[in-house]
Write a protein that holds these residues in place. Structure first.
Motif, PDB file in Angstrom:
ATOM      1  N   ASN A 204       0.845  -1.197   0.000  1.00 46.76           N
ATOM      2  CA  ASN A 204       0.000   0.000   0.000  1.00 46.76           C
ATOM      3  C   ASN A 204       0.882   1.250   0.000  1.00 46.76           C
ATOM      4  O   ASN A 204       2.102   1.167   0.157  1.00 46.76           O
ATOM      5  CB  ASN A 204      -0.981  -0.005   1.175  1.00 46.76           C
ATOM      6  CG  ASN A 204      -0.293  -0.191   2.520  1.00 46.76           C
ATOM      7  OD1 ASN A 204       0.750   0.405   2.781  1.00 46.76           O
ATOM      8  ND2 ASN A 204      -0.889  -1.011   3.373  1.00 46.76           N
ATOM      9  N   ILE A 205       0.249   2.393  -0.197  1.00 46.96           N
ATOM     10  CA  ILE A 205       0.983   3.673  -0.294  1.00 46.96           C
ATOM     11  C   ILE A 205       1.701   3.993   1.012  1.00 46.96           C
ATOM     12  O   ILE A 205       2.847   4.448   0.997  1.00 46.96           O
ATOM     13  CB  ILE A 205       0.016   4.821  -0.668  1.00 46.96           C
ATOM     14  CG1 ILE A 205      -0.589   4.585  -2.062  1.00 46.96           C
ATOM     15  CG2 ILE A 205       0.738   6.171  -0.617  1.00 46.96           C
ATOM     16  CD1 ILE A 205       0.406   4.590  -3.197  1.00 46.96           C
ATOM     17  N   TYR A 206       1.034   3.773   2.128  1.00 47.58           N
ATOM     18  CA  TYR A 206       1.668   4.059   3.420  1.00 47.58           C
ATOM     19  C   TYR A 206       2.995   3.304   3.547  1.00 47.58           C
ATOM     20  O   TYR A 206       4.037   3.894   3.843  1.00 47.58           O
ATOM     21  CB  TYR A 206       0.734   3.679   4.564  1.00 47.58           C
ATOM     22  CG  TYR A 206       1.389   3.768   5.927  1.00 47.58           C
ATOM     23  CD1 TYR A 206       1.868   4.979   6.417  1.00 47.58           C
ATOM     24  CD2 TYR A 206       1.533   2.626   6.724  1.00 47.58           C
ATOM     25  CE1 TYR A 206       2.482   5.058   7.659  1.00 47.58           C
ATOM     26  CE2 TYR A 206       2.143   2.703   7.974  1.00 47.58           C
ATOM     27  CZ  TYR A 206       2.620   3.912   8.432  1.00 47.58           C
ATOM     28  OH  TYR A 206       3.228   3.985   9.654  1.00 47.58           O
ATOM     29  N   GLY A 207       2.964   1.995   3.312  1.00 46.46           N
ATOM     30  CA  GLY A 207       4.178   1.194   3.414  1.00 46.46           C
ATOM     31  C   GLY A 207       5.242   1.619   2.421  1.00 46.46           C
ATOM     32  O   GLY A 207       6.435   1.663   2.744  1.00 46.46           O
TER      33      GLY A 207
ATOM     34  N   ASN B  33     -14.031  -3.667   3.507  1.00 49.08           N
ATOM     35  CA  ASN B  33     -13.915  -2.891   2.263  1.00 49.08           C
ATOM     36  C   ASN B  33     -13.037  -1.650   2.437  1.00 49.08           C
ATOM     37  O   ASN B  33     -13.403  -0.538   2.037  1.00 49.08           O
ATOM     38  CB  ASN B  33     -15.307  -2.467   1.752  1.00 49.08           C
ATOM     39  CG  ASN B  33     -16.148  -3.659   1.334  1.00 49.08           C
ATOM     40  OD1 ASN B  33     -15.643  -4.550   0.641  1.00 49.08           O
ATOM     41  ND2 ASN B  33     -17.395  -3.688   1.735  1.00 49.08           N
ATOM     42  N   GLN B  34     -11.882  -1.831   3.060  1.00 50.22           N
ATOM     43  CA  GLN B  34     -10.970  -0.710   3.267  1.00 50.22           C
ATOM     44  C   GLN B  34     -10.328  -0.283   1.952  1.00 50.22           C
ATOM     45  O   GLN B  34     -10.156  -1.078   1.029  1.00 50.22           O
ATOM     46  CB  GLN B  34      -9.890  -1.107   4.280  1.00 50.22           C
ATOM     47  CG  GLN B  34     -10.444  -1.319   5.678  1.00 50.22           C
ATOM     48  CD  GLN B  34      -9.432  -1.960   6.611  1.00 50.22           C
ATOM     49  OE1 GLN B  34      -8.882  -3.012   6.306  1.00 50.22           O
ATOM     50  NE2 GLN B  34      -9.199  -1.347   7.748  1.00 50.22           N
ATOM     51  N   ILE B  35      -9.966   0.987   1.867  1.00 56.88           N
ATOM     52  CA  ILE B  35      -9.394   1.529   0.637  1.00 56.88           C
ATOM     53  C   ILE B  35      -8.036   0.893   0.337  1.00 56.88           C
ATOM     54  O   ILE B  35      -7.757   0.510  -0.800  1.00 56.88           O
ATOM     55  CB  ILE B  35      -9.249   3.062   0.742  1.00 56.88           C
ATOM     56  CG1 ILE B  35     -10.623   3.714   0.917  1.00 56.88           C
ATOM     57  CG2 ILE B  35      -8.548   3.629  -0.493  1.00 56.88           C
ATOM     58  CD1 ILE B  35     -10.555   5.194   1.266  1.00 56.88           C
ATOM     59  N   ALA B  36      -7.209   0.783   1.344  1.00 53.66           N
ATOM     60  CA  ALA B  36      -5.855   0.248   1.164  1.00 53.66           C
ATOM     61  C   ALA B  36      -5.791  -1.224   1.567  1.00 53.66           C
ATOM     62  O   ALA B  36      -6.462  -1.659   2.504  1.00 53.66           O
ATOM     63  CB  ALA B  36      -4.865   1.047   2.011  1.00 53.66           C
ATOM     64  N   LYS B  37      -4.973  -1.973   0.855  1.00 50.50           N
ATOM     65  CA  LYS B  37      -4.717  -3.366   1.233  1.00 50.50           C
ATOM     66  C   LYS B  37      -3.968  -3.404   2.561  1.00 50.50           C
ATOM     67  O   LYS B  37      -3.164  -2.528   2.861  1.00 50.50           O
ATOM     68  CB  LYS B  37      -3.867  -4.057   0.163  1.00 50.50           C
ATOM     69  CG  LYS B  37      -4.600  -4.336  -1.136  1.00 50.50           C
ATOM     70  CD  LYS B  37      -3.678  -5.079  -2.083  1.00 50.50           C
ATOM     71  CE  LYS B  37      -4.386  -5.385  -3.399  1.00 50.50           C
ATOM     72  NZ  LYS B  37      -3.478  -6.086  -4.346  1.00 50.50           N
ATOM     73  N   ARG B  38      -4.251  -4.432   3.362  1.00 51.84           N
ATOM     74  CA  ARG B  38      -3.561  -4.623   4.633  1.00 51.84           C
ATOM     75  C   ARG B  38      -2.732  -5.907   4.593  1.00 51.84           C
ATOM     76  O   ARG B  38      -3.210  -6.931   4.100  1.00 51.84           O
ATOM     77  CB  ARG B  38      -4.558  -4.760   5.775  1.00 51.84           C
ATOM     78  CG  ARG B  38      -5.143  -3.548   6.479  1.00 51.84           C
ATOM     79  CD  ARG B  38      -4.946  -2.228   5.940  1.00 51.84           C
ATOM     80  NE  ARG B  38      -5.521  -1.187   6.786  1.00 51.84           N
ATOM     81  CZ  ARG B  38      -6.251  -0.186   6.318  1.00 51.84           C
ATOM     82  NH1 ARG B  38      -6.499  -0.091   5.026  1.00 51.84           N
ATOM     83  NH2 ARG B  38      -6.702   0.757   7.135  1.00 51.84           N
TER      84      ARG B  38
END
Length: 290
Positions: free
Chosen positions: A129-132, A250-255
């Protein structure tokens, strides 16, 4: 006197570090935050503002930077990737660029894909994901600046604090108000108290540890199990917690699902052991009841 610039000073880990450094007379903690709470000391600092950062460097003789400030809301990072990049990547670059001292950067287990955790420092990074991705790029900046700097990765940081992005606050406040909540039962990490991570950072600085290290508390569990342990410690109704799968959210980013970190390397280096969850939760409860 050793001058330390602490970014994100009023977040969970920043607050825990302030508690540790309060009685350390050989250190001067220079607090900074995007928003400094009214009546509290500190410099209002947006890490995206290179001019402000350079002014701080000119006016203060800083020996160490502990960089905690970040955009940590995973779905917001996915939704606003440019903003995430500006804060997490460029903000780190701005701090590194004109600084030649010891740089400590707080990173995350989200630099891994979560397929085969818990992870050691030698496992291959692969954010999903973008955060990571932004945290990983920031790591590269810090290590590229000097191999003597420190990256300390952790996961699921918790404390009861003013922070909005706070799992512990959400669980306690929801259950106290008798609100039914859904918590995922397929995301595995080892929840780490802010006090535990702060102590690991303090000890790492004391021993001048460098490179990439991991710090997480002892027990690997899913978020649902974590929430049940919170409810039990604080005497709250665990039947209000409903286990669901990540897909149902249904979160926007994959976890990353099977994540977590192995702390053995750093534990040997700094000679402290990761904490047990129930002990940490009990300590927080005692602090709140004072």
């Amino acid at each position: 006197m050793i001058n330390i610039l602490l970014t994100g000073a009023y977040g969970q880990v920043g607050t825990a570090l302030r508690r540790i450094y309060t009685n350390k007379t050989n250190f001067n903690l220079i607090l900074s935050s995007l928003t400094v709470p009214v009546g509290n000391p500190g410099i209002s600092l947006d890490v995206r503002n290179k001019v402000s950062i350079n002014e701080i460097f000119k006016s203060l003789d800083i020996d160490i930077i502990i960089h905690l400030a970040a955009m940590t809301n995973v779905d917001e990072c996915e939704k606003y990737p440019q903003k995430a990049s500006e804060i997490n990547i460029n903000g780190t670059r701005n701090l590194c660029e004109n600084f030649n001292g010891y740089f400590v950067y707080a990173s995350t287990d989200y630099v891994f894909d979560g397929k085969n955790g818990p992870y050691t420092e030698n496992n291959v990074v692969k954010p999903i994901n973008i955060y990571g991705s932004t945290k990983l790029e920031a790591e590269k900046i810090v290590l590229g600046k000097s191999g003597d700097n420190l990256i300390i990765r952790s996961n699921v940081i918790y404390d009861y604090s003013r922070s909005k992005a706070n799992f512990l606050n959400w669980i306690i406040d929801s259950l106290k108000s008798k609100t039914k909540i859904n918590v995922v039962n397929d995301q595995y990490n080892n929840p780490t108290s802010a006090d535990s991570l702060a102590l690991a950072i303090y000890k790492s600085i004391e021993k001048n540890i460098n490179g990439v290290v991991h710090w997480a508390d002892e027990e690997l569990m899913n978020r649902y199990e974590f929430s049940i342990r919170i409810a039990k410690t604080f005497g709250l109704d665990e039947s209000l917690i409903n286990p669901i799968s990540t897909n149902e959210l249904n979160q926007i980013a994959k976890r990353p699902l099977k994540s977590g970190l192995v702390s053995k390397f750093l534990s040997r280096k700094i000679k402290i052991k990761p904490l047990k969850l129930d002990n940490s939760l009990s300590d927080i409860k005692k602090r709140l009841n004072k």
